[in-house]
Design a protein around this motif. Structure first.
Motif, PDB file in Angstrom:
ATOM      1  N   THR A 282     -15.861  -9.065  11.293  1.00 38.49           N
ATOM      2  CA  THR A 282     -14.430  -9.224  11.030  1.00 38.49           C
ATOM      3  C   THR A 282     -13.873 -10.428  11.786  1.00 38.49           C
ATOM      4  O   THR A 282     -13.115 -11.236  11.225  1.00 38.49           O
ATOM      5  CB  THR A 282     -13.663  -7.946  11.429  1.00 38.49           C
ATOM      6  N   LEU A 283     -14.244 -10.554  13.052  1.00 41.49           N
ATOM      7  CA  LEU A 283     -13.825 -11.722  13.823  1.00 41.49           C
ATOM      8  C   LEU A 283     -14.392 -13.004  13.216  1.00 41.49           C
ATOM      9  O   LEU A 283     -13.705 -14.029  13.138  1.00 41.49           O
ATOM     10  CB  LEU A 283     -14.282 -11.587  15.279  1.00 41.49           C
ATOM     11  N   TYR A 284     -15.627 -12.934  12.778  1.00 44.82           N
ATOM     12  CA  TYR A 284     -16.288 -14.101  12.173  1.00 44.82           C
ATOM     13  C   TYR A 284     -15.509 -14.602  10.956  1.00 44.82           C
ATOM     14  O   TYR A 284     -15.265 -15.815  10.817  1.00 44.82           O
ATOM     15  CB  TYR A 284     -17.712 -13.715  11.787  1.00 44.82           C
ATOM     16  N   GLN A 285     -15.098 -13.705  10.087  1.00 49.62           N
ATOM     17  CA  GLN A 285     -14.364 -14.111   8.884  1.00 49.62           C
ATOM     18  C   GLN A 285     -13.015 -14.733   9.255  1.00 49.62           C
ATOM     19  O   GLN A 285     -12.573 -15.703   8.626  1.00 49.62           O
ATOM     20  CB  GLN A 285     -14.164 -12.904   7.962  1.00 49.62           C
ATOM     21  N   LYS A 286     -12.359 -14.199  10.281  1.00 50.37           N
ATOM     22  CA  LYS A 286     -11.102 -14.796  10.737  1.00 50.37           C
ATOM     23  C   LYS A 286     -11.328 -16.203  11.280  1.00 50.37           C
ATOM     24  O   LYS A 286     -10.551 -17.129  11.000  1.00 50.37           O
ATOM     25  CB  LYS A 286     -10.473 -13.919  11.822  1.00 50.37           C
ATOM     26  N   LEU A 287     -12.374 -16.368  12.054  1.00 50.08           N
ATOM     27  CA  LEU A 287     -12.673 -17.673  12.652  1.00 50.08           C
ATOM     28  C   LEU A 287     -12.925 -18.728  11.580  1.00 50.08           C
ATOM     29  O   LEU A 287     -12.486 -19.884  11.707  1.00 50.08           O
ATOM     30  CB  LEU A 287     -13.882 -17.564  13.582  1.00 50.08           C
ATOM     31  N   LEU A 288     -13.638 -18.343  10.522  1.00 43.82           N
ATOM     32  CA  LEU A 288     -13.886 -19.276   9.425  1.00 43.82           C
ATOM     33  C   LEU A 288     -12.575 -19.746   8.800  1.00 43.82           C
ATOM     34  O   LEU A 288     -12.411 -20.935   8.484  1.00 43.82           O
ATOM     35  CB  LEU A 288     -14.762 -18.616   8.356  1.00 43.82           C
ATOM     36  N   LEU A 289     -11.637 -18.830   8.631  1.00 43.62           N
ATOM     37  CA  LEU A 289     -10.340 -19.196   8.058  1.00 43.62           C
ATOM     38  C   LEU A 289      -9.557 -20.118   8.983  1.00 43.62           C
ATOM     39  O   LEU A 289      -9.014 -21.135   8.543  1.00 43.62           O
ATOM     40  CB  LEU A 289      -9.519 -17.935   7.778  1.00 43.62           C
TER      41      LEU A 289
ATOM     42  N   GLY B  61     -13.244 -12.591  -2.821  1.00 39.64           N
ATOM     43  CA  GLY B  61     -13.010 -11.346  -2.112  1.00 39.64           C
ATOM     44  C   GLY B  61     -11.874 -11.425  -1.106  1.00 39.64           C
ATOM     45  O   GLY B  61     -11.338 -10.393  -0.688  1.00 39.64           O
ATOM     46  N   GLN B  62     -11.496 -12.642  -0.703  1.00 38.84           N
ATOM     47  CA  GLN B  62     -10.398 -12.825   0.245  1.00 38.84           C
ATOM     48  C   GLN B  62      -9.106 -13.283  -0.427  1.00 38.84           C
ATOM     49  O   GLN B  62      -8.075 -13.386   0.241  1.00 38.84           O
ATOM     50  CB  GLN B  62     -10.799 -13.858   1.309  1.00 38.84           C
ATOM     51  N   MET B  63      -9.166 -13.552  -1.727  1.00 42.53           N
ATOM     52  CA  MET B  63      -7.990 -14.071  -2.423  1.00 42.53           C
ATOM     53  C   MET B  63      -7.039 -12.955  -2.826  1.00 42.53           C
ATOM     54  O   MET B  63      -7.441 -11.799  -2.997  1.00 42.53           O
ATOM     55  CB  MET B  63      -8.423 -14.851  -3.668  1.00 42.53           C
ATOM     56  N   GLU B  64      -5.788 -13.309  -2.994  1.00 46.36           N
ATOM     57  CA  GLU B  64      -4.765 -12.357  -3.393  1.00 46.36           C
ATOM     58  C   GLU B  64      -4.481 -12.420  -4.892  1.00 46.36           C
ATOM     59  O   GLU B  64      -3.796 -11.545  -5.439  1.00 46.36           O
ATOM     60  CB  GLU B  64      -3.487 -12.607  -2.600  1.00 46.36           C
ATOM     61  N   ARG B  65      -4.980 -13.467  -5.566  1.00 44.68           N
ATOM     62  CA  ARG B  65      -4.772 -13.625  -7.000  1.00 44.68           C
ATOM     63  C   ARG B  65      -6.111 -13.841  -7.687  1.00 44.68           C
ATOM     64  O   ARG B  65      -7.092 -14.207  -7.063  1.00 44.68           O
ATOM     65  CB  ARG B  65      -3.841 -14.812  -7.272  1.00 44.68           C
ATOM     66  N   GLU B  66      -6.084 -13.654  -8.972  1.00 42.56           N
ATOM     67  CA  GLU B  66      -7.294 -13.874  -9.771  1.00 42.56           C
ATOM     68  C   GLU B  66      -7.598 -15.376  -9.814  1.00 42.56           C
ATOM     69  O   GLU B  66      -6.708 -16.177 -10.139  1.00 42.56           O
ATOM     70  CB  GLU B  66      -7.092 -13.346 -11.198  1.00 42.56           C
ATOM     71  N   PRO B  67      -8.841 -15.808  -9.472  1.00 47.65           N
ATOM     72  CA  PRO B  67      -9.173 -17.237  -9.523  1.00 47.65           C
ATOM     73  C   PRO B  67      -8.955 -17.817 -10.922  1.00 47.65           C
ATOM     74  O   PRO B  67      -9.271 -17.186 -11.927  1.00 47.65           O
ATOM     75  CB  PRO B  67     -10.652 -17.270  -9.134  1.00 47.65           C
ATOM     76  N   GLU B  68      -8.389 -19.019 -10.981  1.00 47.07           N
ATOM     77  CA  GLU B  68      -8.100 -19.672 -12.250  1.00 47.07           C
ATOM     78  C   GLU B  68      -9.281 -20.481 -12.765  1.00 47.07           C
ATOM     79  O   GLU B  68      -9.277 -20.942 -13.904  1.00 47.07           O
ATOM     80  CB  GLU B  68      -6.884 -20.587 -12.080  1.00 47.07           C
ATOM     81  N   GLY B  69     -10.270 -20.678 -11.911  1.00 47.56           N
ATOM     82  CA  GLY B  69     -11.442 -21.451 -12.289  1.00 47.56           C
ATOM     83  C   GLY B  69     -12.296 -21.711 -11.071  1.00 47.56           C
ATOM     84  O   GLY B  69     -11.951 -21.323  -9.943  1.00 47.56           O
ATOM     85  N   SER B  70     -13.429 -22.402 -11.261  1.00 49.65           N
ATOM     86  CA  SER B  70     -14.351 -22.650 -10.154  1.00 49.65           C
ATOM     87  C   SER B  70     -13.753 -23.571  -9.098  1.00 49.65           C
ATOM     88  O   SER B  70     -14.204 -23.598  -7.958  1.00 49.65           O
ATOM     89  CB  SER B  70     -15.652 -23.263 -10.684  1.00 49.65           C
ATOM     90  N   TRP B  71     -12.709 -24.295  -9.487  1.00 51.35           N
ATOM     91  CA  TRP B  71     -12.058 -25.225  -8.562  1.00 51.35           C
ATOM     92  C   TRP B  71     -11.032 -24.539  -7.669  1.00 51.35           C
ATOM     93  O   TRP B  71     -10.526 -25.116  -6.717  1.00 51.35           O
ATOM     94  CB  TRP B  71     -11.334 -26.314  -9.366  1.00 51.35           C
TER      95      TRP B  71
END
Length: 399
Positions: A213-220, A231-241
């Motif tokens: 959990t700490l690791y994922q925060k540090l990456l951000l 998995g960390q997004m709040e919206r549906e991805p619109e594309g690979s970009w």
């Protein structure tokens, strides 16, 4: 005992050329590693970053590593991941570089300074426990000079009071505590790769942890709070970009050039450890028998690779003070430094309410210490020149 006058008193210097307190060691393998990156497609955020992180995990035994732009950035990221916020208190030592406490201020918290052990110079665990209040959120310990703090006792205190333990390991890479490498024990351990450290990337830092959990925060926090992980997004991805900013982070990224240099440097860590230990042993042998000097004590649990060698004078047994000793060594072409001015002595800290008198052991230590030259490339002749200069001054000015 008769002794020639130090150069500052009209005598002859121990040597003609200067010896500085610290210096990087760069060889052809290091240069070639950087050149290969310069000829590649990636100068930053490329494959060398992950390779370095894997290598740091291999060296320390930690599960996760996040490399970043410098040691201060590493501390800031760790403080953020620990959840330090306005109103929180964080206990730390005053005998350190300012970043160990500044990282708390960056997050809106308040550093609380606990005194040191007068013989090891590391933060005293009992002083930590005495400083705990209902506002205490975390503890930032510093492995001063490369000697590990008493992590068993500090971890016990942190568990008892529900505190996050951040280990400022800027000095400690290569050291083990109770047979385990520092970097794999605390909740988070930060490293610095400044040129005078045991291994260098020119600059650079890292945070190591065993907590995913700490690791994922540090990456951000390292990269603007931006993620491409669905998995960390709040919206549906619109594309690979597509990417999202899900936290307020910073640009604390490291370049592939620095990472390549550090990977090459880590390959030489056993050589650096061996040579530093040889020099420290020679210094201890020479200075341990001089009545005007005190040699830093080491706890048995720490198998130390020293970043700094601290010489402490005993003012009661000399006719000069630390400043005069420092100047006399400079006249002998031995260029020292002082690590450190107590953090709360600085004008900024005075303006926000800190005053002298908080940590008597630390304040006395500051008046009596200087850092002697210690680095891998020192020759035996260099080492003996330092010993000759120190001995000449200590004997000449002995009461």
């Amino acid at each position: 005992m008769a002794m020639n006058k130090p150069a500052i008193e009209g005598g002859t210097p121990a040597r003609e050329t200067k010896i500085y307190y610290g210096h990087q060691y760069i060889d052809d393998a290091d240069i070639q590693a950087v050149v290969e990156v310069l000829k590649s497609d990636n100068l930053t955020c490329g494959p060398k970053i992950r390779e370095l992180e894997d290598r740091l995990c291999e060296v320390t035994g930690a599960k996760y590593a996040v490399v970043c732009s410098n040691g201060t950035a590493a501390l800031h990221m760790a403080a953020m991941a620990a959840g330090i916020k306005e109103g929180d208190e964080v206990i730390t030592t005053p005998i350190t570089f300012a970043a160990s406490a500044n990282c708390v201020l960056y997050c809106g918290g308040r550093p609380v300074f606990a005194d040191i052990d007068p013989e090891t110079y590391n933060i005293d665990p009992e002083k930590i426990e005495a400083a705990v209040t209902e506002k205490t959120k975390a503890v930032v310990v510093v492995d001063y000079t490369g000697q590990s703090v008493d992590l068993d006792r500090v971890c016990e205190i942190c568990r008892k009071h529900g505190l996050v333990l951040i280990e400022d390991g800027a000095h400690v890479i290569g050291t083990t505590y109770q047979g385990r490498a520092n970097g794999s024990i605390s909740d988070m351990t930060t490293f610095s790769f400044h040129p005078v450290k045991t291994v260098t990337g020119g600059e650079g830092g890292a945070v190591l942890t065993n907590d995913e959990t700490l690791y994922q925060k540090l990456l951000l926090y390292r990269s603007h709070g931006i993620t491409r992980d669905p998995g960390q997004m709040e919206r549906e991805p619109e594309g690979s970009w597509y990417y999202e900013q899900v936290a307020l982070g910073f640009n604390y990224r490291m370049t592939d050039m620095q990472a390549a240099l550090l990977i090459s440097q880590l390959n030489k860590l056993p050589l650096f450890q061996k040579r530093r230990k040889e020099i420290v042993a020679r210094y201890n042998e020479a200075f341990g028998r001089l009545p005007g000097l005190f040699v830093q004590k080491e706890i048995p649990a720490s198998d130390t690779t020293r970043h700094l060698y601290i010489l402490r004078i005993v003012p009661e047994k000399l006719t000069i003070d630390r400043k005069q000793f420092f100047e006399a060594l400079a006249a002998e072409n031995v260029c020292c430094n002082v690590h450190y001015i107590p953090t709360y002595y600085f004008p900024y800290y005075e303006k926000i309410g800190y005053r002298k008198g908080l940590c008597p052991n630390a304040e006395k230590l500051y008046e009596e210490i200087l850092s002697l030259p210690l680095y891998y490339a020192m020759t035996d002749e260099d080492v003996e020149s330092v010993i000759e200069a120190v001995t000449k001054i200590a004997v000449y000015y002995q009461k």
